[in-house]
Design a protein around this motif. Structure first.
Motif, PDB file in Angstrom:
ATOM      1  N   LEU A  32       0.832  -1.202   0.000  1.00 33.02           N
ATOM      2  CA  LEU A  32       0.000   0.000   0.000  1.00 33.02           C
ATOM      3  C   LEU A  32       0.871   1.259   0.000  1.00 33.02           C
ATOM      4  CD1 LEU A  32      -2.638  -1.249   2.578  1.00 33.02           C
ATOM      5  CD2 LEU A  32      -3.124  -0.669   0.195  1.00 33.02           C
ATOM      6  N   ILE A  55      -6.266  -1.765   4.958  1.00 32.33           N
ATOM      7  CA  ILE A  55      -6.333  -0.407   4.403  1.00 32.33           C
ATOM      8  C   ILE A  55      -6.676   0.587   5.504  1.00 32.33           C
ATOM      9  CG2 ILE A  55      -7.618   1.108   2.833  1.00 32.33           C
ATOM     10  CD1 ILE A  55      -7.830  -1.282   0.926  1.00 32.33           C
ATOM     11  N   VAL A 106     -11.022   5.573  -1.536  1.00 33.08           N
ATOM     12  CA  VAL A 106     -11.064   4.148  -1.233  1.00 33.08           C
ATOM     13  C   VAL A 106     -12.449   3.626  -1.599  1.00 33.08           C
ATOM     14  CG1 VAL A 106     -10.869   2.368   0.538  1.00 33.08           C
ATOM     15  CG2 VAL A 106      -9.386   4.397   0.621  1.00 33.08           C
TER      16      VAL A 106
END
Length: 330
Positions: free
Chosen positions: A39, A65, A82
């Motif tokens: 990420l 996340i 997102v």
């Protein structure tokens, strides 16, 4: 990295995003520290669009996340969009797609991600009748009114499902399989989305890794990898695995694709570049299991456009080896 507008949301996203199915499950184990490093590498490379789902590792991908967003802090996290998905953890019965369930599902995702409002929630390849139900879209509108979600879209298996969703006035995005071995969306879906201002999120852009050119006939995938257990659609739609292309044929066709790649690009980067330059695509969301893969994928956005001679050769390869097997199925 180039940013493209999702017009019905009014926000820009990176033309290469990051798909995070592999950080949750079904692609082999990815340790938490490695997932967070993926990420970080993607965002550091200019990615501003992350795609996940509540079913990936039964929430693991969302939670990773969420942890990553917490490490970034509110200012940097605000620059990311997102997207998550809902609906695959439930029975695949249209009767399950109700406002009460939507509230419960999105509340769980909000908790996993650590946010008050989800940027974008997508119906996750539900049964086909769901795409034609006015009550479903009314319920999704209610989620927006209640502040649970900022916007909603759909993830589809077929072009017909995509076109049904695009016709709805508040659908912000359609996520669909699009790659050099799955070209049918170019015919009607992408033009309709452009006309309506609906974002197109292109998933499975490497045909489950085939288009990377790394696999051979004797490549063995882990037992927990969907490329082992879903080759015939045993667990979900077969089109999600190798884009529905027979594996051995796909390996041969991928070798031909690799021979067409211009100097200075890997086959995977050329495959992503092919998607990026299709008119109507907003973002392409390759997965990555290592930081190096995430950085290499992001570099595809900075490559020169594939020349017309390459595009024609890719089309000819599709027509000769692939079209008859997949084109009319999805």
């Amino acid at each position: 990295m180039e940013q493209r507008e999702m017009r019905r949301i009014g926000r820009d996203v990176s033309v290469v995003g990051l798909g995070t199915w592999q950080l949750g499950a079904d692609w082999g184990e990815v340790a938490e520290d490695e997932a967070l490093a993926v990420l970080d590498a993607a965002v550091d490379s200019g990615v501003t669009f992350l795609d996940t789902a509540d079913v990936y590792g039964d929430g693991r991908s969302e939670r990773l996340i969420g942890s990553f967003l917490g490490q970034l802090g509110p200012d940097r996290a605000a620059g990311l969009l997102v997207a998550t998905k809902m609906g695959r953890r439930a029975r695949q019965d249209p009767a399950e797609f109700t406002l009460d369930n939507f509230r419960a599902w999105t509340d769980r995702s909000r908790d996993n991600l650590g946010v008050e409002t989800l940027d974008l929630v997508q119906l996750h390849c539900p049964p086909t009748p769901v795409f034609f139900s006015g009550a479903v879209y009314d319920a999704l509108d209610t989620l927006v009114e209640e502040g649970r979600v900022a916007a909603y879209g759909v993830s589809v298996e077929t072009c017909e499902e995509a076109l049904a969703a695009i016709a709805r006035p508040h659908v912000a995005s359609v996520q669909i399989i699009l790659n050099a071995f799955r070209r049918r969306p170019l015919e009607r879906v992408l033009p309709a989305a452009r006309e309506a201002g609906v974002g197109i999120i292109a998933r499975v852009p490497l045909a489950s890794g085939l288009l990377s050119g790394r696999y051979r006939r004797d490549t063995v995938f882990g037992a927990e990898d969907h490329r082992t257990y879903n080759r015939r659609g045993e667990s979900f739609d077969v089109g999600e695995t190798f884009s529905g292309v027979d594996y051995e044929l796909g390996v041969e066709a991928a070798a031909e694709f690799a021979a067409l790649v211009p100097e200075g690009a890997t086959p995977a980067q050329a495959a992503l570049r092919w998607v990026v330059q299709q008119p109507g695509v907003t973002s392409v969301i390759p997965g990555a299991r290592t930081p190096e893969q995430a950085r290499a994928n992001s570099e595809a956005a900075r490559l020169p456009a594939l020349p017309e001679v390459t595009l024609k050769a890719v089309e000819e390869l599709y027509d000769r080896r692939i079209r008859g097997l997949v084109h009319d199925r999805w």
